[in-house]
Design a protein around this motif. Sequence first.
Motif, PDB file in Angstrom:
ATOM      1  N   VAL A 157      17.678  -7.820  10.719  1.00 47.57           N
ATOM      2  CA  VAL A 157      17.375  -7.434   9.133  1.00 47.57           C
ATOM      3  C   VAL A 157      15.680  -7.239   9.294  1.00 47.57           C
ATOM      4  O   VAL A 157      15.098  -8.244   9.737  1.00 47.57           O
ATOM      5  N   PRO A 158      15.019  -5.844   8.717  1.00 43.38           N
ATOM      6  CA  PRO A 158      13.694  -5.697   8.932  1.00 43.38           C
ATOM      7  C   PRO A 158      13.295  -6.684   7.693  1.00 43.38           C
ATOM      8  O   PRO A 158      13.670  -7.130   6.947  1.00 43.38           O
ATOM      9  N   GLU A 159      11.980  -7.436   8.118  1.00 44.78           N
ATOM     10  CA  GLU A 159      11.447  -8.357   7.399  1.00 44.78           C
ATOM     11  C   GLU A 159      10.514  -7.673   6.544  1.00 44.78           C
ATOM     12  O   GLU A 159      10.160  -8.089   5.266  1.00 44.78           O
ATOM     13  N   ILE A 160      10.072  -6.501   6.841  1.00 43.54           N
ATOM     14  CA  ILE A 160       9.093  -5.777   5.849  1.00 43.54           C
ATOM     15  C   ILE A 160      10.106  -4.499   5.213  1.00 43.54           C
ATOM     16  O   ILE A 160      10.189  -3.741   5.820  1.00 43.54           O
ATOM     17  N   THR A 161      10.234  -4.737   4.007  1.00 45.27           N
ATOM     18  CA  THR A 161      11.062  -3.728   3.423  1.00 45.27           C
ATOM     19  C   THR A 161      10.495  -3.027   1.947  1.00 45.27           C
ATOM     20  O   THR A 161       9.357  -3.924   1.574  1.00 45.27           O
ATOM     21  N   THR A 162      11.135  -2.055   1.632  1.00 46.93           N
ATOM     22  CA  THR A 162      10.575  -1.372   0.303  1.00 46.93           C
ATOM     23  C   THR A 162      11.297  -2.417  -0.968  1.00 46.93           C
ATOM     24  O   THR A 162      12.349  -2.457  -0.716  1.00 46.93           O
TER      25      THR A 162
ATOM     26  N   GLU B 241       6.541   5.052  -6.223  1.00 45.86           N
ATOM     27  CA  GLU B 241       5.793   5.779  -5.296  1.00 45.86           C
ATOM     28  C   GLU B 241       4.596   5.860  -5.362  1.00 45.86           C
ATOM     29  O   GLU B 241       4.002   6.149  -6.610  1.00 45.86           O
ATOM     30  N   LEU B 242       3.820   5.762  -4.198  1.00 39.86           N
ATOM     31  CA  LEU B 242       2.334   6.017  -4.053  1.00 39.86           C
ATOM     32  C   LEU B 242       1.897   7.245  -4.088  1.00 39.86           C
ATOM     33  O   LEU B 242       1.958   7.894  -3.265  1.00 39.86           O
ATOM     34  N   THR B 243       1.237   7.994  -5.194  1.00 39.64           N
ATOM     35  CA  THR B 243       1.004   9.165  -5.081  1.00 39.64           C
ATOM     36  C   THR B 243      -0.149   9.429  -4.430  1.00 39.64           C
ATOM     37  O   THR B 243      -1.011   8.400  -4.328  1.00 39.64           O
ATOM     38  N   ARG B 244      -0.448  10.820  -3.744  1.00 44.33           N
ATOM     39  CA  ARG B 244      -1.752  10.819  -3.338  1.00 44.33           C
ATOM     40  C   ARG B 244      -3.179  10.620  -4.152  1.00 44.33           C
ATOM     41  O   ARG B 244      -3.028  11.227  -5.164  1.00 44.33           O
ATOM     42  N   GLY B 245      -3.977   9.993  -3.696  1.00 46.93           N
ATOM     43  CA  GLY B 245      -5.230   9.490  -4.283  1.00 46.93           C
ATOM     44  C   GLY B 245      -6.352   9.754  -3.805  1.00 46.93           C
ATOM     45  O   GLY B 245      -6.331  10.502  -2.744  1.00 46.93           O
ATOM     46  N   VAL B 246      -7.323   8.931  -3.948  1.00 45.58           N
ATOM     47  CA  VAL B 246      -8.926   9.145  -3.425  1.00 45.58           C
ATOM     48  C   VAL B 246      -9.087   8.526  -2.263  1.00 45.58           C
ATOM     49  O   VAL B 246      -9.711   8.563  -1.349  1.00 45.58           O
TER      50      VAL B 246
ATOM     51  N   ASP C  65      -0.969  -2.451  -5.318  1.00 41.39           N
ATOM     52  CA  ASP C  65      -0.746  -3.630  -4.248  1.00 41.39           C
ATOM     53  C   ASP C  65       0.294  -2.863  -3.396  1.00 41.39           C
ATOM     54  O   ASP C  65       1.291  -2.355  -3.732  1.00 41.39           O
ATOM     55  N   ILE C  66      -0.070  -2.850  -2.007  1.00 42.10           N
ATOM     56  CA  ILE C  66       0.827  -1.981  -1.114  1.00 42.10           C
ATOM     57  C   ILE C  66       2.316  -2.578  -0.959  1.00 42.10           C
ATOM     58  O   ILE C  66       2.991  -1.855  -0.571  1.00 42.10           O
ATOM     59  N   ARG C  67       2.373  -3.763  -1.547  1.00 33.38           N
ATOM     60  CA  ARG C  67       3.962  -4.674  -1.230  1.00 33.38           C
ATOM     61  C   ARG C  67       4.844  -3.848  -2.813  1.00 33.38           C
ATOM     62  O   ARG C  67       5.817  -3.998  -2.470  1.00 33.38           O
TER      63      ARG C  67
ATOM     64  N   THR D 280       6.612   2.138  -2.280  1.00 32.86           N
ATOM     65  CA  THR D 280       7.798   2.314  -1.128  1.00 32.86           C
ATOM     66  C   THR D 280       6.784   2.619  -0.040  1.00 32.86           C
ATOM     67  O   THR D 280       5.773   2.965   0.288  1.00 32.86           O
ATOM     68  N   LEU D 281       7.558   2.100   1.394  1.00 33.60           N
ATOM     69  CA  LEU D 281       7.005   2.258   2.717  1.00 33.60           C
ATOM     70  C   LEU D 281       6.639   3.746   3.025  1.00 33.60           C
ATOM     71  O   LEU D 281       5.411   3.926   3.368  1.00 33.60           O
TER      72      LEU D 281
END
Length: 590
Positions: A334-339, A345-350, A416-418, A421-422
């Motif tokens: 099982v992947p330990e780092i998941t969404t 959704e992280l939209t395109r930013g600066v 926060d990147i957590r 979504t990955l």
Amino acid sequence: MSAQPPTSFASTWLLARRLWREHLSRYWPRLAMSLGFMAIYSGANAAIAFGVEWIFSGLSGASGEDVPALSQISIFGPVVIIGLGLIYAGSLYAINRLNAGASLSALRDLQNDMFSKLTALDFAQTRKEASGQFISRFTNDVTVLRETLNRVASGVRDLLTFGGLCAAMLWFDAVLFLIVIIVYAGVGLFVGYIGKMLRTASRRAQDQAGDVTSLIGETVAGARMVKTYQIEPLERARANAAFDERLRLMKKMAYTRAMNEPIIFVAGSMAISLVIAAVAMRISSGAIEFSEFTGFMTALMLLSAPARGLGTLNAVVQEGFGAFERMLSLVDQVPEITTKSNATELTRGVGTVQFENVHFGYGDGGSALNGIDLEIAAGSMVALVGASGAGKSTLINLLPRLYEPTDGRILVDGNDIRDVTLRSLRSQMALVAQDAVLFNMSALENIAFGRPEADRGDIIRAAIDASANDFIAALPNGYDTPLGEGGANLSGGQRQRIALARAFLKNAPILLLDEATSALDAESEAQINAALKRLTKDRTTLVIAHRLATVKDADIIVVMDGGRIIETGTHDALIEKNGAYAKQAALQFS
């Protein structure tokens, strides 16, 4: 990888159920048709015994209503035997064809499942095991399991044939049949014990096959170093030791497996000898006719083949399930780092980036990062410098969540990147590393990884921006030329420019450069530096470099040591400070 489960009937049954439920059941129509032909096949085997009994009843000169005349036997005897032979052969072909199609398709599905899981696992999880062990699962283990599936299909056929022939023998004489069954039942206990030994040995053999694959891969990949340092004798010694261990394990399996058929043969001989001893008494007492005895003996002779097949089946099944367990050890990870389920959704930013009190350790008890606080403005270039092991690459690897901080948090554009979504997080980043990873595909396809939906024109424009168009166009088939394994057909500078073209094509707001210009000649470095200036413009850039001349113009230089940030500032400010950076600069620039 997960611990090996114990070898037992229960574990074998659970593995068999899972193999059926997840991989074979979708092909049940083919297997059902095969089962029908198996019934025909087993019926033909049993019918041969009755045909022989019918023929011998006529040849013996016995009298009775059911006894055929010699004229009938001369006409219909050959027809019966040839007809049963054709039915036997036709059903056998159909069985083999249907079973092969189902088992090979199921193995293809299992390989797809393994590869999907391999690509889904975290970066850290894939680094815990040698690549040869992964490769072995797709090659050696699949081969072993394929043999098992073929033998299981034959085993079902043998079981039905065995049952049909047993029914025929029971019809001819129950007492003689009882003698045969007692002998074979005793042998079955010993065969089961051999199977347990083979299951354990098979797991060890497949693990060792992975070690051999890794060793060969290392030798091929490091051929230049092997020859330059003249360590061929050392590599041969390593290989000899691995092959000797392989030989020991395979001999152990072969010797154990070799006991199966002789034991079944001895059992058959014992059964025949006891039957002959008993049949004399039963014929003399009138309990059985000679023609019935010939039918019984025909069935008994025909029984030896399916009995041998069933005797060796358990050994092959245990070997196959040993391989299947190794395959499942990959599938079940099982992947330990998941969404997260509620991730956005992280939209395109600066492209602003913040590290807030970030800590990280690799799980070996040591600490790689200790309380990192760093704020990176949008569009700026931040250079990470310091000795090897200072934590520079670890810090960069945390940003796309290749690893997860043990404490603290990382923000991209305030998120926060957590909590995103990955896929959307990683879409905001492009990576150019010291070792440009290329695949044995065309130049066009290698660049297109940056944005798979890009058209040919976009890919060529990215190559032009990366100063790669000229040498790609000069290749034998231009952009459609395969680059060889690992880009073997290109120079180091050319491989790096392909990697830069990917980054140009992706056009992500955050750029990660990990020693992107190291180990290059002056001309290649000049071309790549020119391309990097175009690439980093208006992008947030984190760059790792040991050569300080390449980062003098960075907006912020971050000096790391022992997993901590010990200095930050511009080149001039840090030189004036006369600290760790100034000492390192003095060594390099002098």
